[in-house]
Motif scaffolding. Structure first.
Motif, PDB file in Angstrom:
ATOM      1  N   SER A  24       1.150   6.365  10.753  1.00  0.00           N
ATOM      2  CA  SER A  24       2.526   6.950  10.353  1.00  0.00           C
ATOM      3  C   SER A  24       2.417   8.418   9.868  1.00  0.00           C
ATOM      4  O   SER A  24       1.571   8.862   9.205  1.00  0.00           O
ATOM      5  CB  SER A  24       2.821   6.197   8.896  1.00  0.00           C
ATOM      6  OG  SER A  24       3.149   5.000   9.146  1.00  0.00           O
ATOM      7  N   LEU A  56       8.318   5.652   3.717  1.00  0.00           N
ATOM      8  CA  LEU A  56       6.940   4.784   3.958  1.00  0.00           C
ATOM      9  C   LEU A  56       7.141   4.088   2.805  1.00  0.00           C
ATOM     10  O   LEU A  56       7.334   4.529   1.537  1.00  0.00           O
ATOM     11  CB  LEU A  56       5.857   5.309   3.904  1.00  0.00           C
ATOM     12  CG  LEU A  56       5.496   6.398   5.513  1.00  0.00           C
ATOM     13  CD1 LEU A  56       4.082   7.146   5.249  1.00  0.00           C
ATOM     14  CD2 LEU A  56       5.842   5.618   6.559  1.00  0.00           C
ATOM     15  N   ARG A  57       7.012   2.702   2.872  1.00  0.00           N
ATOM     16  CA  ARG A  57       7.037   1.672   1.566  1.00  0.00           C
ATOM     17  C   ARG A  57       6.063   0.902   1.742  1.00  0.00           C
ATOM     18  O   ARG A  57       5.314   0.479   2.577  1.00  0.00           O
ATOM     19  CB  ARG A  57       8.541   0.927   1.910  1.00  0.00           C
ATOM     20  CG  ARG A  57       9.575   1.870   1.936  1.00  0.00           C
ATOM     21  CD  ARG A  57      10.937   1.362   2.522  1.00  0.00           C
ATOM     22  NE  ARG A  57      11.355   0.089   2.601  1.00  0.00           N
ATOM     23  CZ  ARG A  57      12.681  -0.186   2.103  1.00  0.00           C
ATOM     24  NH1 ARG A  57      13.399   0.849   1.547  1.00  0.00           N
ATOM     25  NH2 ARG A  57      13.258  -1.190   1.971  1.00  0.00           N
ATOM     26  N   ARG A  58       5.890   0.292   0.427  1.00  0.00           N
ATOM     27  CA  ARG A  58       4.685  -0.548   0.102  1.00  0.00           C
ATOM     28  C   ARG A  58       5.307  -1.792  -0.400  1.00  0.00           C
ATOM     29  O   ARG A  58       6.312  -1.724  -0.993  1.00  0.00           O
ATOM     30  CB  ARG A  58       3.467  -0.172  -0.322  1.00  0.00           C
ATOM     31  CG  ARG A  58       3.621   0.300  -1.703  1.00  0.00           C
ATOM     32  CD  ARG A  58       2.539   1.060  -2.404  1.00  0.00           C
ATOM     33  NE  ARG A  58       2.641   1.276  -3.496  1.00  0.00           N
ATOM     34  CZ  ARG A  58       1.860   2.119  -4.272  1.00  0.00           C
ATOM     35  NH1 ARG A  58       0.905   2.679  -3.706  1.00  0.00           N
ATOM     36  NH2 ARG A  58       2.378   2.522  -5.544  1.00  0.00           N
ATOM     37  N   GLY A  59       4.642  -3.050  -0.521  1.00  0.00           N
ATOM     38  CA  GLY A  59       4.944  -4.127  -1.606  1.00  0.00           C
ATOM     39  C   GLY A  59       5.717  -5.066  -0.718  1.00  0.00           C
ATOM     40  O   GLY A  59       5.860  -5.143   0.485  1.00  0.00           O
ATOM     41  N   GLN A  61       8.866  -5.080   0.360  1.00  0.00           N
ATOM     42  CA  GLN A  61       9.820  -4.583   1.228  1.00  0.00           C
ATOM     43  C   GLN A  61       8.935  -3.597   2.351  1.00  0.00           C
ATOM     44  O   GLN A  61       9.772  -3.066   3.284  1.00  0.00           O
ATOM     45  CB  GLN A  61      10.872  -3.413   0.454  1.00  0.00           C
ATOM     46  CG  GLN A  61      10.114  -2.216  -0.293  1.00  0.00           C
ATOM     47  CD  GLN A  61       9.367  -2.223  -1.474  1.00  0.00           C
ATOM     48  OE1 GLN A  61       9.304  -3.421  -2.152  1.00  0.00           O
ATOM     49  NE2 GLN A  61       8.956  -1.380  -2.146  1.00  0.00           N
ATOM     50  N   ALA A  62       7.728  -3.473   2.387  1.00  0.00           N
ATOM     51  CA  ALA A  62       7.070  -2.897   3.323  1.00  0.00           C
ATOM     52  C   ALA A  62       7.286  -3.800   4.798  1.00  0.00           C
ATOM     53  O   ALA A  62       7.543  -4.733   4.845  1.00  0.00           O
ATOM     54  CB  ALA A  62       5.592  -2.871   3.178  1.00  0.00           C
ATOM     55  N   ASN A  63       7.399  -2.798   5.677  1.00  0.00           N
ATOM     56  CA  ASN A  63       7.576  -3.620   7.156  1.00  0.00           C
ATOM     57  C   ASN A  63       8.893  -4.070   7.275  1.00  0.00           C
ATOM     58  O   ASN A  63       9.198  -4.922   8.333  1.00  0.00           O
ATOM     59  CB  ASN A  63       6.496  -4.317   7.634  1.00  0.00           C
ATOM     60  CG  ASN A  63       5.013  -3.487   7.609  1.00  0.00           C
ATOM     61  OD1 ASN A  63       5.056  -2.446   7.958  1.00  0.00           O
ATOM     62  ND2 ASN A  63       4.262  -4.122   7.035  1.00  0.00           N
ATOM     63  N   ASP A  64       9.987  -3.491   6.579  1.00  0.00           N
ATOM     64  CA  ASP A  64      11.334  -4.102   6.814  1.00  0.00           C
ATOM     65  C   ASP A  64      12.257  -3.476   7.730  1.00  0.00           C
ATOM     66  O   ASP A  64      13.226  -3.953   8.026  1.00  0.00           O
ATOM     67  CB  ASP A  64      12.130  -4.600   5.445  1.00  0.00           C
ATOM     68  CG  ASP A  64      12.278  -3.047   4.876  1.00  0.00           C
ATOM     69  OD1 ASP A  64      12.043  -1.871   5.515  1.00  0.00           O
ATOM     70  OD2 ASP A  64      12.803  -2.778   3.719  1.00  0.00           O
ATOM     71  N   GLU A  67      12.017   1.956   7.678  1.00  0.00           N
ATOM     72  CA  GLU A  67      11.190   3.215   7.417  1.00  0.00           C
ATOM     73  C   GLU A  67      11.742   4.311   7.778  1.00  0.00           C
ATOM     74  O   GLU A  67      11.421   5.615   7.390  1.00  0.00           O
ATOM     75  CB  GLU A  67       9.718   3.221   8.233  1.00  0.00           C
ATOM     76  CG  GLU A  67       8.945   2.048   7.642  1.00  0.00           C
ATOM     77  CD  GLU A  67       9.281   0.523   8.045  1.00  0.00           C
ATOM     78  OE1 GLU A  67       9.764   0.499   9.148  1.00  0.00           O
ATOM     79  OE2 GLU A  67       8.643  -0.010   7.573  1.00  0.00           O
TER      80      GLU A  67
END
Length: 162
Positions: A24, A56-59, A61-64, A67
């Motif tokens: 990323s 950019l997200r984590r947890g 909701q990541a890869n939903d 982005e």
């Protein structure tokens, strides 16, 4: 089904289960967190928030897939709010002590885009109206007395094409 443990080989950026890690990249930002590169619209030149074109997200909701949806992270209205929240970015009140100061900065930003032929005078009035309202909503002090809210920028004022 039991999922095997994920092994990450940082030397080659490879996840054994899923394949290569997708890197990323995000642009370089100014002290407010706004992108430096590209055409700087008045919203970014005279900011009321940090605007990003990425998130950019984590947890959970990541890869939903969201982005590229971007973020809007408003500035605190006052220095006291900013201090209480620990926000290092100057507040709206610290940036724009009066509506005249804010509106002058917005006029310069819009006129700069018109001068560089990146905005049409036909669009400048709508942008100015939108930014005036956004400023008031974000905590820029309201105009005092008979202070008129201008709906034309200086460069477009005498534009005979309107």
């Amino acid at each position: 089904m039991i999922t095997p443990p994920i092994e990450i080989d940082t030397a080659v950026a490879f996840v054994s289960v899923n394949g290569p890690i997708y890197p990323s990249f995000v642009p370089i930002t100014d002290s407010d967190g706004n992108d430096i590169a590209g055409v700087r619209l008045p919203d970014v030149t005279v900011p009321l928030a940090t605007y990003t074109g990425w998130a950019l997200r984590r947890g959970a909701q990541a890869n939903d897939g969201c982005e590229a949806a971007g973020q809007y992270i408003p500035f605190a209205k006052t220095q006291a709010e900013r201090t209480a929240s620990g926000d290092p970015r100057p507040s709206v009140a610290e940036r724009y002590p009066s509506f005249a100061a804010y509106q002058s900065a917005v006029h310069r930003a819009i006129d700069g885009l018109v001068k560089d032929r990146l905005m049409l005078c036909e669009d400048a009035g709508d942008a100015l109206t939108r930014l005036n309202q956004a400023g008031l909503s974000a905590g820029v002090p309201a105009p005092r007395g008979k202070g008129e809210v201008k709906t034309e920028t200086p460069l477009c004022h005498n534009d005979k094409r309107l």
